[in-house]
Design an enzyme around this catalytic site. Structure first.
Site, PDB file in Angstrom:
ATOM      1  N   CYS A 182       0.860  -1.191   0.000  1.00 16.90           N
ATOM      2  CA  CYS A 182       0.000   0.000   0.000  1.00 16.90           C
ATOM      3  C   CYS A 182       0.893   1.236   0.000  1.00 16.90           C
ATOM      4  CB  CYS A 182      -0.875   0.046   1.259  1.00 16.90           C
ATOM      5  SG  CYS A 182      -1.828  -1.432   1.571  1.00 16.90           S
ATOM      6  N   HIS A 186       1.016   5.054  -1.534  1.00 14.88           N
ATOM      7  CA  HIS A 186       0.369   5.935  -0.556  1.00 14.88           C
ATOM      8  C   HIS A 186       1.234   6.236   0.651  1.00 14.88           C
ATOM      9  CE1 HIS A 186      -3.432   6.016  -2.676  1.00 14.88           C
ATOM     10  NE2 HIS A 186      -3.364   4.706  -2.836  1.00 14.88           N
ATOM     11  N   ARG A 230     -13.252  -0.589  -2.134  1.00 17.66           N
ATOM     12  CA  ARG A 230     -12.081   0.261  -2.438  1.00 17.66           C
ATOM     13  C   ARG A 230     -10.787  -0.512  -2.123  1.00 17.66           C
ATOM     14  NH1 ARG A 230      -9.807   3.336  -5.699  1.00 17.66           N
ATOM     15  NH2 ARG A 230      -8.708   1.362  -5.669  1.00 17.66           N
ATOM     16  N   CYS A 234      -7.783  -2.109  -4.487  1.00 17.64           N
ATOM     17  CA  CYS A 234      -6.354  -1.784  -4.268  1.00 17.64           C
ATOM     18  C   CYS A 234      -5.542  -3.074  -4.292  1.00 17.64           C
ATOM     19  CB  CYS A 234      -6.152  -1.095  -2.921  1.00 17.64           C
ATOM     20  SG  CYS A 234      -6.682   0.628  -2.917  1.00 17.64           S
TER      21      CYS A 234
END
Lengths: 273, 151, 99, 217
Positions: A182, A186, A230, A234
């Site tokens: 992730c 991000h 969501r 991802c």
């Protein structure tokens, strides 16, 4: 519409007008980033998420399921039936289930306990189908009831603190065929993938802005996506296997992002590309 | 402001109400399928009862310079001309150019906004058709970074 | 449907969101077959029961359509009605009070 | 206070005490808990099988450094880079550059390896997701550095020059396995992890290093 949103838009408008006033040539040189920002601003008024909000509110109040009951006694963490402000404190620990739950998994618990639905069946239902689409609509309305409020996830219970730590580990975990975590996308400020701005979810404002926008209406496919979908998508793009609906992994990530977003403003249901 | 309501549940009652005003029968002959199947801006305007359109500063088209997603492109048509009976919204390079037609009445402003799908970057047109069949247009280019028709 | 009707001065701005697939007729399904167009084709707006606007839409209007227009002379308390009909004959109506 | 309330209250107190008394597990225990949770949270879907969840040592080390903010020891960094360097193979026929037009297509494509991609279907390079490359494509990401004029600014367009040779070999290695040069690079290891074939990598190489490529205009 929320006052802050109006204010922000007014500022943008004045800014734009200022540019025209100062130098007409600026118009010709408007960057594609500015144009995309303008496009997004145009979509803010009349977010089709409102259609899902309306559906969700009705679903909350309607008597449904084998027990022909409404969800009005559902405890989302602030007491039976309290909706306003519930979303900005989720995920949190629930003593009746002995689990940390996010909004969507908690709704499934309520649908099972109060209405008599089979929670496992709902969890297994593909996104956008059957009772899953109802969970999304409910989550849309419930999140909208906290619009403009500040994130304040509880961390008093040891299970909540454990889930934060697990979420943090998952956030940085590299895996799949591309070694993506992730954090790859991000974990830094001011980055983008293609033209999409990437919120830094390890701290504010990115964590509040990013986590606090879902459920969101996606214009690309005209679908309403909850936080579970969501995160699911991802992981798909990370080339990981399929995270189960309401899994501990996705909930732990919710705790991690939500706690990082403390004090950030809830903007869901948002409209996204 | 309207509170949220369950549309399905409510619709029947309002439909009944509207039927009693004599509103429903007019639907039957309303939709002009042929006009919505024309390929070009000129053909569509003709099918909607307008002569060859002339560019006019009294007609305005609003839309983004770049649409991030062709599935949803916010577009607006308006005019300061009087005696306008119809406003059209068109996307030149869509499989069928005509997107929407609005009938103007004395009770509404000649100013409408909706959202269109666009398959690719294209000029978009606002056309005003006057009571005597004259057509005036404005156009602007909208760049699409991702097509919205192919799925 | 969601209808918002806001009066300002001697007119009211009407914003409408409608739930509809608005299938374009250009898309193919998993087996490569064209999915037939399915779209709202007629929209009617009323003020206190009187028709003030009609519109015709093709399949290129976006999914879950948005519509904005302005009614002259509408004031707080007036009733605005919206009805749509699609090419399969399905229809929805809803009403809002101008605020 | 009536008895019912007393019972309820004491239950709350017990619950609170349990919550407060339960100590936070050690970092190692949390690592273990995370592994258990990963084991319970995913299912295989399409080509995305559960083996995708197992991190190799390089990934474990980099993830921990990024999570804790404690940089890796220089020796560990060197060891990771050395391990990955060993995976790099020069092209079998000695030719490094393919067709830049094919390279552009690969750079544009973000397809491949997800659970909705058919197994064995061609994978994209995802390049534009993170890098500016040709000037014409406005939709590019910024996670990686701009590669516009890549060969030109490095003086690597002259055939048979030592600089061109060095840059060509470095670029080949970087695309094959970026972590041979930067232990915790975010760039996928395209050859090592089987994301791009040798032929595809040659095309991407040409996009960056062919004097005729729009990248070098």
């Amino acid at each position: 519409m929320h006052v802050n949103a109006v204010e922000t838009r007014m500022k943008k408008l004045f800014f734009a007008l200022g540019l025209i006033g100062l130098c007409a040539a600026a118009f010709a040189q408007k960057s594609s980033t500015d144009s995309i920002a303008e496009y997004r601003a145009m979509l803010q008024d009349g977010n089709p998420a409102e259609l899902f909000e309306a559906k969700g509110e009705d679903l909350w109040k309607q008597k449904r399921g084998p027990k022909n009951a409404s969800l009005e006694k559902c405890d989302l963490g602030k007491g039976a039936g309290v909706v306003k402000g519930a979303w900005v404190e989720l995920p949190r620990y629930f003593s009746d289930t002995g689990k940390v739950q996010d909004l969507e998994s908690r709704l499934v618990t309520c649908m099972q306990e109060l209405q008599g639905f089979n929670g496992d069946e709902i969890a297994k239902t593909p996104f956008g189908k059957g009772e899953q689409s109802n969970v999304t609509a409910l989550a849309t309305w419930i999140s909208a009831e906290s619009k403009g409020m500040k994130f304040n996830l509880p961390q008093g219970h040891v299970e909540e603190r454990k889930m934060y730590e697990v979420g943090k580990r998952l956030f940085f975990m590299r895996g799949g065929s591309h070694d993506f975590a992730c954090a790859t996308c991000h974990g830094q400020d001011d980055k983008r993938i293609r033209l999409q701005d990437l919120p830094n979810l390890t701290k504010n404002p990115g964590a509040g802005n990013g986590f606090g926008a879902w459920p969101a209406y996606r214009v690309s496919n005209g679908q309403m996506w909850g936080a579970q979908l969501r995160l699911n998508d991802c992981y798909r793009q990370q080339r990981f296997p399929y995270p189960l609906f309401g899994s501990e992994a996705t909930i732990a990530l919710g705790v991690y992002m939500g706690v990082n977003g403390k004090g950030g403003e809830a903007t869901a249901p948002a409209i996204k590309r | 402001m309207q509170t949220r309501r369950e549309t399905l549940k409510h619709s029947a009652a309002v439909a009944g109400l509207l039927a009693s005003t004599g509103l429903f029968p007019q639907y039957a002959q309303a939709f002009d399928k042929a006009a919505f199947e024309t390929k070009s801006v000129a053909e569509a305007v003709k099918a909607m009862g307008g002569s060859a359109p002339v560019e006019s500063k009294d007609v305005t088209i609003t839309g983004p310079d770049i649409a991030e997603n062709g599935a949803v492109v916010p577009l607006g048509v308006s005019t300061s001309l009087g005696n306008v009976k119809r406003m059209l919204l068109l996307v030149e390079k869509n499989p069928s150019a005509l997107i929407a037609m609005f009938n103007v009445s004395p009770e509404v402003e000649a100013n409408f906004a909706t959202r269109s799908k666009m398959g690719q970057s294209s000029d978009v047109y606002a056309v005003a058709i006057t009571n005597d069949g004259k057509a005036f247009f404005a156009k602007k280019e909208v760049k699409v970074t991702l097509g919205g028709c192919g799925g | 449907m969601r209808i918002r009707a806001q009066a300002a001065g001697d007119k009211a701005t009407i914003r409408v969101l409608m739930s509809h697939e608005m299938e374009s007729g250009q898309r193919k399904d998993g087996t490569g077959k064209l999915i037939p167009a399915w779209h709202i084709q007629d929209v009617t707006a009323t003020l206190n029961g009187k028709v003030v606007m009609t519109a015709e839409w093709g399949p290129a209007v976006s999914k879950n359509p948005f519509l904005q227009f302005t009614i002259k002379g509408a004031k707080a308390g007036d009733k605005v009605g919206i009805t749509w009909k699609d090419n399969k004959g399905d229809t929805r109506s809803d009403e809002a009070t101008v605020s | 206070m009536n008895r019912k309330y007393q019972i309820a209250l004491s239950a709350v107190v017990v619950a609170l005490l349990t919550a407060c008394a339960a100590p936070m597990p050690s970092s190692a225990d949390l690592d273990k808990l995370t592994q258990d949770i990963i084991g319970r949270s995913f299912r295989a879907q399409g080509q995305a099988k559960l083996d995708r969840l197992s991190s190799d040592e390089d990934n474990l080390l980099c993830a921990e450094a990024e999570r804790t903010g404690v940089p890796l020891d220089a020796k560990v960094t060197e060891a990771i880079e050395a391990r990955n360097m060993k995976t790099i193979k020069a092209p079998a026929d000695g030719k490094y550059l393919g067709d830049f037009k094919e390279g552009e297509k690969i750079a544009q494509s973000g397809a491949g390896k997800t659970w909705i991609d058919a197994e064995g279907s061609a994978n994209g390079g995802n390049c534009y997701n993170c890098h500016q490359i040709s000037k014409e494509e406005l939709s590019y990401g910024t996670l990686g550095p701009s590669l516009y004029n890549y060969g030109k600014i490095r003086g690597a367009l002259e055939p048979n020059s030592p600089v061109t040779k060095a840059i060509t070999e470095y670029t080949w290695g970087k695309i094959q396995n970026a972590r041979a040069y930067n232990a915790c690079s975010n760039m996928p290891r395209f050859a090592h992890k089987g994301v791009l074939t040798e032929v595809q990598i040659k095309h991407v190489m040409a996009l960056l290093l062919d004097p005729a490529s729009p990248v070098n205009k």
